[in-house]
Motif scaffolding. Sequence first.
Motif, PDB file in Angstrom:
ATOM      1  N   VAL A   1      39.086 -35.898  24.790  1.00 24.55           N
ATOM      2  CA  VAL A   1      40.210 -34.930  24.864  1.00 24.55           C
ATOM      3  C   VAL A   1      41.333 -35.531  23.542  1.00 24.55           C
ATOM      4  N   SER A   2      41.306 -36.705  23.369  1.00 27.93           N
ATOM      5  CA  SER A   2      42.014 -37.407  22.246  1.00 27.93           C
ATOM      6  C   SER A   2      43.222 -37.523  22.843  1.00 27.93           C
TER       7      SER A   2
ATOM      8  N   LEU B   1      39.803 -29.930  36.317  1.00 23.49           N
ATOM      9  CA  LEU B   1      38.482 -30.323  35.776  1.00 23.49           C
ATOM     10  C   LEU B   1      38.140 -31.785  35.564  1.00 23.49           C
ATOM     11  N   TYR B   2      39.083 -32.487  34.819  1.00 22.88           N
ATOM     12  CA  TYR B   2      38.834 -33.843  34.923  1.00 22.88           C
ATOM     13  C   TYR B   2      38.766 -34.611  36.159  1.00 22.88           C
ATOM     14  N   ALA B   3      39.396 -33.963  37.335  1.00 21.13           N
ATOM     15  CA  ALA B   3      39.154 -34.579  38.607  1.00 21.13           C
ATOM     16  C   ALA B   3      37.826 -34.372  39.317  1.00 21.13           C
ATOM     17  N   LEU B   4      36.959 -33.573  38.823  1.00 18.90           N
ATOM     18  CA  LEU B   4      36.036 -32.946  39.516  1.00 18.90           C
ATOM     19  C   LEU B   4      34.959 -34.105  39.811  1.00 18.90           C
TER      20      LEU B   4
ATOM     21  N   ALA C   1      45.598 -36.225  36.140  1.00 22.92           N
ATOM     22  CA  ALA C   1      47.013 -35.929  35.748  1.00 22.92           C
ATOM     23  C   ALA C   1      47.219 -37.021  34.897  1.00 22.92           C
ATOM     24  N   LEU C   2      46.679 -38.233  35.035  1.00 20.26           N
ATOM     25  CA  LEU C   2      47.052 -39.226  34.089  1.00 20.26           C
ATOM     26  C   LEU C   2      46.399 -38.982  32.711  1.00 20.26           C
ATOM     27  N   ALA C   3      45.131 -38.561  32.663  1.00 23.55           N
ATOM     28  CA  ALA C   3      44.564 -38.097  31.400  1.00 23.55           C
ATOM     29  C   ALA C   3      45.195 -36.938  30.608  1.00 23.55           C
ATOM     30  N   GLU C   4      45.765 -35.865  31.466  1.00 22.87           N
ATOM     31  CA  GLU C   4      46.562 -34.992  30.735  1.00 22.87           C
ATOM     32  C   GLU C   4      47.860 -35.232  30.365  1.00 22.87           C
ATOM     33  N   ARG C   5      48.250 -36.187  31.022  1.00 21.05           N
ATOM     34  CA  ARG C   5      49.878 -36.702  30.493  1.00 21.05           C
ATOM     35  C   ARG C   5      49.600 -37.480  29.427  1.00 21.05           C
ATOM     36  N   LEU C   6      48.416 -38.395  29.166  1.00 20.71           N
ATOM     37  CA  LEU C   6      48.353 -38.905  27.910  1.00 20.71           C
ATOM     38  C   LEU C   6      47.810 -38.194  26.867  1.00 20.71           C
TER      39      LEU C   6
ATOM     40  N   VAL D   1      55.975 -30.878  33.169  1.00 21.59           N
ATOM     41  CA  VAL D   1      54.901 -31.830  33.801  1.00 21.59           C
ATOM     42  C   VAL D   1      55.009 -31.692  35.351  1.00 21.59           C
ATOM     43  N   LEU D   2      56.458 -31.601  35.885  1.00 21.29           N
ATOM     44  CA  LEU D   2      56.594 -31.503  37.222  1.00 21.29           C
ATOM     45  C   LEU D   2      55.880 -30.251  37.995  1.00 21.29           C
ATOM     46  N   PRO D   3      56.288 -29.249  37.522  1.00 18.18           N
ATOM     47  CA  PRO D   3      55.491 -28.041  38.279  1.00 18.18           C
ATOM     48  C   PRO D   3      54.060 -27.873  37.826  1.00 18.18           C
ATOM     49  N   TYR D   4      53.513 -28.145  36.629  1.00 21.52           N
ATOM     50  CA  TYR D   4      52.111 -28.079  36.418  1.00 21.52           C
ATOM     51  C   TYR D   4      51.284 -29.359  36.594  1.00 21.52           C
TER      52      TYR D   4
END
Length: 210
Positions: free
Chosen positions: A45-46, A133-136, A170-175, A185-188
């Motif tokens: 995902v970069s 999806l990343y958590a699956l 969540a960690l992957a998406e945040r980075l 980031v709080l609600p989504y």
Amino acid sequence: METHQLIEKLCNDATPVRPMTSPWLLTAQWLLGFTVYFALLMALVSPRADLFVKLHEPLFLMEILSLVAIVASCALSAALLSFPDIYQTRCIACLPIVCFLAFAMVIGVAYRSQGGGMEFHVEDFRCTFFIGLYALLPAIWLFYSIRQYASTHCVLAASVAVLTSFGIGALAERLAEQTDSVAHVLPYHYLPMLVVAIIGPILGRKLLRW
């Protein structure tokens, strides 16, 4: 046949039982697997272009570290809850509560520093979708692993298992996502963890009972 001969025959015919992996080793195996998975995921995902600069900002760094702590503590708790007696370490199994409180404090400070408020846009739910999806794959692995044991705390084990998986997503998406808005980031990214915590017990009752 005499009694001692019968006992000897039964012992010889019995299938050897493999000793159960300790929760500490099980946690280490999971975290190693998660690390490899996360590295591959980030390569796919970069990471965000300014990640190195952001990691020098105290609030952002504490947010990331507290997310890592949530993943690690939930994985450890899931491993302990896989055993019928929680490996006689109930206090350690409650460690995720401390990590979530620390995480909430960091997000609260960041939220106030940006002036508060919330952003609600339907298209932003794609972040929540990608996190799920990343958590699956981690979730499937965790549930499969826990089923190999004899948990008598299926609901709690499932809850921390899905929180572990969602934390990785969540960690992957945040980075990866190029945003600094806590109002986004709080609600989504993070509030969906509450929904995950509700889904976990339902999955536990269906998938982890034995």
